[in-house]
Design an enzyme around this catalytic site. Structure first.
Site: not given
Ligand code: 5GP
Length: 176
Positions: A166, A160, A153-154, A100-101, A46, A132, A104
């Site tokens: 992407r 992606d 969700f984005v 990081e992208d 990402g 978020k 979440d």
């Molecule tokens: P976390 O472990 O913080 O819950 O999630 C991190 C990963 O979940 C991110 O690096 C990403 O790959 C994916 N992710 C979380 N939210 C989104 C979203 O809104 N869109 C997309 N495309 N990926 C997300």
């Protein structure tokens, strides 16, 4: 509006807004790390586009490495362990900045950061394109943040939906 697979997405953050914010964050990081030769560690897939644009805007000496996180069933209490595939660079005694992208729930970094800390970097900071806060399960200290977004969700700009989206230059949000 655009359609990816079975879902509709609406434009959310424009290419211009992203470019301006990436430049601003890159200036801050450059000021904070001048002379320290930091090592950036971008988390694939990402973060590839954000990492590339951010890195280009830095005007300091810096290195970058790209890693992929793989989870496998381990013997910890959570039952899962995250390992970094491709981290060839020695992070011991280095100033490390994770790219990081999106943060979440915070689960990914909550699981992975201790692995990096174990290698005793001189400092360890985090830059993320998106966050978020409403989705937080594991609070993560974010040192550099481009955009705070709601719990929707984005896609786009590296992120992606089931493999697609992407390459979009803007960030789109799930409709509704
Ligand atoms: P976390 O472990 O913080 O819950 O999630 C991190 C990963 O979940 C991110 O690096 C990403 O790959 C994916 N992710 C979380 N939210 C989104 C979203 O809104 N869109 C997309 N495309 N990926 C997300």
């Amino acid at each position: 509006m655009i359609t990816i697979h079975d879902k509709n997405f609406v434009p959310y953050i424009s290419e211009t807004e992203i470019k301006e914010k990436v430049k601003k964050i890159a200036r801050q990081i450059s000021d904070d790390y001048r002379g320290l030769k930091p090592l950036f560690v971008a988390i694939l897939n990402g973060a590839f586009m954000f990492a590339s644009d951010l890195f280009k805007e830095l005007d300091i000496e810096a290195e970058i490495a790209f890693i992929k996180l793989a989870s496998y069933k381990g013997t910890t209490s959570t039952g899962k362990v995250l390992t970094a595939i491709g981290l060839d660079a020695d992070i011991h005694n280095r100033h490390v900045v994770i790219i990081e992208d999106i943060v979440d729930t915070g689960k990914t970094l909550h699981t992975f950061l201790p692995t990096l800390e174990h290698s005793q970097p001189k400092s360890l900071k985090l830059v993320t394109l998106l966050h978020k806060p409403e989705a937080t399960v594991h609070p993560i200290a974010i040192d550099y943040l481009c955009f705070i977004i709601p719990n929707k969700f984005v896609v786009g700009y590296g992120l992606d939906y089931d493999g697609l989206g992407r390459n979009l230059k803007e960030i789109y949000q799930l409709e509704g």
